[in-house]
Design a protein around this motif. Structure first.
Motif, PDB file in Angstrom:
ATOM      1  N   SER A 143       0.792  -1.239   0.000  1.00  0.00           N
ATOM      2  CA  SER A 143       0.000   0.000   0.000  1.00  0.00           C
ATOM      3  C   SER A 143       0.819   1.282   0.000  1.00  0.00           C
ATOM      4  O   SER A 143       0.241   2.368   0.034  1.00  0.00           O
ATOM      5  N   ILE A 144       2.148   1.208  -0.031  1.00  0.00           N
ATOM      6  CA  ILE A 144       2.952   2.397   0.285  1.00  0.00           C
ATOM      7  C   ILE A 144       2.839   3.503  -0.747  1.00  0.00           C
ATOM      8  O   ILE A 144       3.186   4.650  -0.471  1.00  0.00           O
ATOM      9  N   THR A 145       2.361   3.185  -1.947  1.00  0.00           N
ATOM     10  CA  THR A 145       2.183   4.241  -2.952  1.00  0.00           C
ATOM     11  C   THR A 145       0.841   4.945  -2.805  1.00  0.00           C
ATOM     12  O   THR A 145       0.551   5.884  -3.541  1.00  0.00           O
ATOM     13  N   PHE A 146       0.019   4.501  -1.869  1.00  0.00           N
ATOM     14  CA  PHE A 146      -1.303   5.096  -1.641  1.00  0.00           C
ATOM     15  C   PHE A 146      -1.319   5.620  -0.208  1.00  0.00           C
ATOM     16  O   PHE A 146      -1.834   4.985   0.703  1.00  0.00           O
ATOM     17  N   LEU A 147      -0.763   6.808  -0.015  1.00  0.00           N
ATOM     18  CA  LEU A 147      -0.504   7.336   1.325  1.00  0.00           C
ATOM     19  C   LEU A 147      -1.731   7.426   2.238  1.00  0.00           C
ATOM     20  O   LEU A 147      -1.620   7.155   3.438  1.00  0.00           O
ATOM     21  N   PRO A 148      -2.921   7.826   1.737  1.00  0.00           N
ATOM     22  CA  PRO A 148      -4.056   7.908   2.667  1.00  0.00           C
ATOM     23  C   PRO A 148      -4.381   6.578   3.357  1.00  0.00           C
ATOM     24  O   PRO A 148      -4.888   6.570   4.476  1.00  0.00           O
ATOM     25  N   LEU A 149      -4.071   5.460   2.711  1.00  0.00           N
ATOM     26  CA  LEU A 149      -4.399   4.163   3.293  1.00  0.00           C
ATOM     27  C   LEU A 149      -3.540   3.807   4.496  1.00  0.00           C
ATOM     28  O   LEU A 149      -3.978   3.054   5.369  1.00  0.00           O
ATOM     29  N   ILE A 150      -2.323   4.330   4.546  1.00  0.00           N
ATOM     30  CA  ILE A 150      -1.406   3.878   5.596  1.00  0.00           C
ATOM     31  C   ILE A 150      -1.442   4.757   6.840  1.00  0.00           C
ATOM     32  O   ILE A 150      -0.789   4.442   7.833  1.00  0.00           O
ATOM     33  N   GLN A 151      -2.227   5.848   6.814  1.00  0.00           N
ATOM     34  CA  GLN A 151      -2.208   6.778   7.942  1.00  0.00           C
ATOM     35  C   GLN A 151      -2.827   6.195   9.210  1.00  0.00           C
ATOM     36  O   GLN A 151      -2.505   6.633  10.317  1.00  0.00           O
ATOM     37  N   ILE A 152      -3.701   5.186   9.082  1.00  0.00           N
ATOM     38  CA  ILE A 152      -4.286   4.566  10.280  1.00  0.00           C
ATOM     39  C   ILE A 152      -3.241   3.806  11.086  1.00  0.00           C
ATOM     40  O   ILE A 152      -3.523   3.349  12.195  1.00  0.00           O
ATOM     41  N   SER A 153      -2.021   3.706  10.555  1.00  0.00           N
ATOM     42  CA  SER A 153      -0.958   3.004  11.279  1.00  0.00           C
ATOM     43  C   SER A 153      -0.627   3.677  12.602  1.00  0.00           C
ATOM     44  O   SER A 153      -0.102   3.020  13.503  1.00  0.00           O
ATOM     45  N   ASP A 154      -0.926   4.978  12.740  1.00  0.00           N
ATOM     46  CA  ASP A 154      -0.639   5.628  14.022  1.00  0.00           C
ATOM     47  C   ASP A 154      -1.620   5.192  15.109  1.00  0.00           C
ATOM     48  O   ASP A 154      -1.427   5.498  16.289  1.00  0.00           O
ATOM     49  N   ILE A 155      -2.656   4.455  14.712  1.00  0.00           N
ATOM     50  CA  ILE A 155      -3.600   3.880  15.681  1.00  0.00           C
ATOM     51  C   ILE A 155      -3.399   2.366  15.797  1.00  0.00           C
ATOM     52  O   ILE A 155      -3.209   1.829  16.886  1.00  0.00           O
ATOM     53  N   THR A 156      -3.422   1.684  14.675  1.00  0.00           N
ATOM     54  CA  THR A 156      -3.424   0.214  14.658  1.00  0.00           C
ATOM     55  C   THR A 156      -2.067  -0.397  14.360  1.00  0.00           C
ATOM     56  O   THR A 156      -1.922  -1.617  14.424  1.00  0.00           O
ATOM     57  N   GLY A 157      -1.070   0.434  14.033  1.00  0.00           N
ATOM     58  CA  GLY A 157       0.150  -0.127  13.476  1.00  0.00           C
ATOM     59  C   GLY A 157      -0.124  -0.607  12.059  1.00  0.00           C
ATOM     60  O   GLY A 157      -1.236  -0.456  11.525  1.00  0.00           O
ATOM     61  N   GLN A 158       0.867  -1.204  11.447  1.00  0.00           N
ATOM     62  CA  GLN A 158       0.696  -1.693  10.080  1.00  0.00           C
ATOM     63  C   GLN A 158      -0.365  -2.796   9.995  1.00  0.00           C
ATOM     64  O   GLN A 158      -0.910  -3.091   8.936  1.00  0.00           O
ATOM     65  N   TRP A 159      -0.711  -3.382  11.158  1.00  0.00           N
ATOM     66  CA  TRP A 159      -1.654  -4.498  11.192  1.00  0.00           C
ATOM     67  C   TRP A 159      -3.055  -4.063  10.746  1.00  0.00           C
ATOM     68  O   TRP A 159      -3.780  -4.864  10.125  1.00  0.00           O
ATOM     69  N   GLY A 160      -3.444  -2.841  11.050  1.00  0.00           N
ATOM     70  CA  GLY A 160      -4.748  -2.364  10.614  1.00  0.00           C
ATOM     71  C   GLY A 160      -4.829  -2.249   9.105  1.00  0.00           C
ATOM     72  O   GLY A 160      -5.877  -2.520   8.500  1.00  0.00           O
ATOM     73  N   VAL A 206     -10.782   8.771   4.533  1.00  0.00           N
ATOM     74  CA  VAL A 206     -11.093  10.078   5.120  1.00  0.00           C
ATOM     75  C   VAL A 206     -10.105  10.405   6.229  1.00  0.00           C
ATOM     76  O   VAL A 206      -9.550  11.513   6.295  1.00  0.00           O
ATOM     77  N   TYR A 207      -9.870   9.426   7.110  1.00  0.00           N
ATOM     78  CA  TYR A 207      -8.896   9.639   8.188  1.00  0.00           C
ATOM     79  C   TYR A 207      -7.510   9.916   7.602  1.00  0.00           C
ATOM     80  O   TYR A 207      -6.793  10.815   8.068  1.00  0.00           O
ATOM     81  N   GLY A 208      -7.151   9.154   6.577  1.00  0.00           N
ATOM     82  CA  GLY A 208      -5.846   9.355   5.958  1.00  0.00           C
ATOM     83  C   GLY A 208      -5.704  10.711   5.304  1.00  0.00           C
ATOM     84  O   GLY A 208      -4.656  11.366   5.406  1.00  0.00           O
ATOM     85  N   THR A 209      -6.755  11.171   4.641  1.00  0.00           N
ATOM     86  CA  THR A 209      -6.718  12.478   3.972  1.00  0.00           C
ATOM     87  C   THR A 209      -6.541  13.604   4.988  1.00  0.00           C
ATOM     88  O   THR A 209      -5.728  14.523   4.783  1.00  0.00           O
TER      89      THR A 209
END
Length: 527
Positions: A143-160, A206-209
């Motif tokens: 997913s690393i080329t789609f930045l909005p998708l990875i922003q939830i990592s600050d809550i769930t880690g990469q596992w989310g 939305v959270y990522g944006t």
């Protein structure tokens, strides 16, 4: 039927490899991540015997491992052991995982997709944990080329992120296996699953944006020189060439710098032989340009990768990072705490039969590197006199979430990773490491600097954006500004890997309930 199943499993494994950074798509593609495991899960779903799932799991593991990790064949003397060991480990994982997935797929459609996605994430978590852990090649890393998708990592880690990708795969599977016509299935359980997954995806975006629009105040800046030698000191004859190349590149960067840097950063294994203050070797070498003289000339602290001798009598040493001042003093050092299993450190070496096997059968005469003390913190002052603390994970340690989190919890403001993946000789070997490491910056909302021998040398900001990225396999150096963000602890930094742990507890509870009552949830009896 069986041949078709094998073809589908092989296709699934290849799609999985295409989703991750590879030689064709250097940073992977999330589209493949959304569909990669659908064929594999479909094959498992339509089996009528548990025993067959073991075979299909082994095939998926073998094909995907070889397709993703083929570059391990270049790991010098340990190449065949490393690739075969990683392949064997993944096959063993899937010998267990495939039957568990098969069982999850027999649950009713109300909960089947969520159980299956949860099982996949628990597998990724377990295979990434412990001495034999390898947090590499995860669904999240597509997913690393789609930045909005990875922003939830600050809550769930990469596992989310992995869970979301796995859930999208299982939602697609539900539509495929629903016996009703498509229009009716969209109003049934598969349609509800698809709708829920779509809502979850939208909320994530939305959270990522909004996260990408959030600003973090810079509390300090380090001016640094990142030096990428592209000269491996472990290659015979290159022992001093790596240092000479580093010195040449450093001087070039200093001559072009607008301001004097606060720190110069080389890579892991820049020194093959241990750096020791006032040693004859470095008073004389490299020939014509001794390192000790170079230190005084640049008059700037330098971070280097070098062995650190613990006990010369027993040949005990660390794969270490050292901060050295212009006078040649080692201000601080950190020894790698998670060595590559069996390649850098052999477990249970103190047991005589283990030692005898490796010495007499495999011809490996020593245990390898000793294990260092975790979470050592370095300090450096910038031109403004501000003190900046940093941790320095070595090599693939920046792919382990708990190691990065440990540094930050112990007071690090930033991470500076020193790596040497030049032996991989492939773009994918470098970019897969980058993809796995990038999540540490987002999880903790702190800066991660990667200074490598051949790539990916980069400054990664708290959003997961790579800045000042140097070209792969090129000898070069660059003056960079490293922003320091002393942000409040993220949810992930505070609570760590809570997400897969909660999943593990939930799924274990559901399985116990099923065994005890003979029914799955919602009153359905398992087939």
């Amino acid at each position: 039927m069986v041949l078709t199943d094998f073809v589908l499993v092989i296709v699934s494994a290849l799609l999985y490899a295409l989703g991750l950074p590879n030689e064709l798509l250097h940073y992977g593609n999330p589209v493949f991540g959304f569909i990669a495991i659908v064929p594999f899960l479909y094959v498992l779903y339509r089996q009528d015997r548990l025993s067959r799932t073991v075979l299909f799991g082994a095939v998926f593991a073998l094909i995907s491992t070889v397709s993703v990790y083929f570059w391990l064949l270049f790991f010098q003397d340990f190449s065949i052991w490393t690739l075969s060991g990683v392949a064997a480990a993944h096959i063993l994982y899937f010998l267990v995982l495939a039957p568990i997935l098969f069982t999850a797929l027999k649950y009713p459609p109300h909960i089947r997709p969520f159980l299956t996605a949860g099982v996949w994430v628990i597998y990724e978590f377990l295979k990434s944990t412990g001495y034999l852990g390898l947090p590499w090649g995860l669904l999240a890393h597509t997913s690393i080329t789609f930045l909005p998708l990875i922003q939830i990592s600050d809550i769930t880690g990469q596992w989310g992120v992995s869970f979301l990708f796995a859930l999208i795969n299982t939602a697609i599977l539900e539509i495929l296996i629903d016996p009703k016509p498509l229009r009716r299935s969209l109003c049934g359980s598969s349609g509800r699953t698809a709708a829920f997954t779509l809502i979850l995806l939208i909320l994530t975006l939305v959270y990522g944006t909004f996260s990408l629009k959030r600003s973090y105040p810079e509390t300090a800046v380090l001016d640094a020189v990142l030096v990428q030698q592209n000269a491996d000191s472990w290659v015979a004859g290159n022992e001093m060439e790596s240092i000479r190349q580093g010195q040449v590149l450093t001087r070039e960067a200093l001559n072009s710098a607008a301001v004097k840097p606060d720190i110069i950063i080389w890579s892991e294994n820049a020194f093959r032989y241990p750096y020791i203050k006032n040693s004859i070797r470095y008073r004389r070498n490299p020939t014509g340009d001794p390192f000790n003289s170079f230190l005084k000339e640049i008059d700037t602290p330098i971070l280097i990768g070098s062995p650190y001798i613990l006990d010369p009598k027993t040949y005990s040493a660390l794969n270490a990072v050292m901060l050295v001042n212009p006078e040649g003093d080692i201000l601080e050092y950190y020894g790698k705490t998670h060595p590559v299993p069996f390649a850098e450190n052999i477990p249970f070496w103190n047991l005589s039969f283990v030692r005898a096997f490796f010495i007499k059968v495999l011809g490996i005469p020593s245990q390898g590197w000793n294990i260092g003390i975790p979470n050592i913190i370095f300090e450096i002052k910038n031109k403004g006199g501000e003190s900046v603390s940093f941790g320095s994970p070595i090599c693939f340690e920046d792919t382990f979430p708990y190691i990065a989190r440990g540094f930050f919890k112990n007071g690090a403001d930033i991470l500076i990773n020193l790596s040497n993946d030049s032996w991989s000789k492939t773009i994918s070997g470098e970019t897969q490491h980058y993809a796995a490491a990038l999540f540490r910056a987002v999880e903790n909302r702190r800066t991660l600097v990667r200074s490598t021998n051949a790539g990916v040398t980069v400054v990664i900001d708290p959003y997961g954006i790579g800045r000042n990225m140097l070209p792969l396999f090129v000898s070069t150096a660059e003056n960079v500004q490293i922003p320091v963000y002393r942000t409040a602890q993220t949810f992930y930094m505070r609570f760590g890997d809570w997400f897969p742990v909660v999943l593990l507890i939930l799924l274990t509870s559901i399985q116990f309930y099923t065994i005890k009552t003979g029914n799955s949830l919602y009153g359905y009896r398992l087939k």
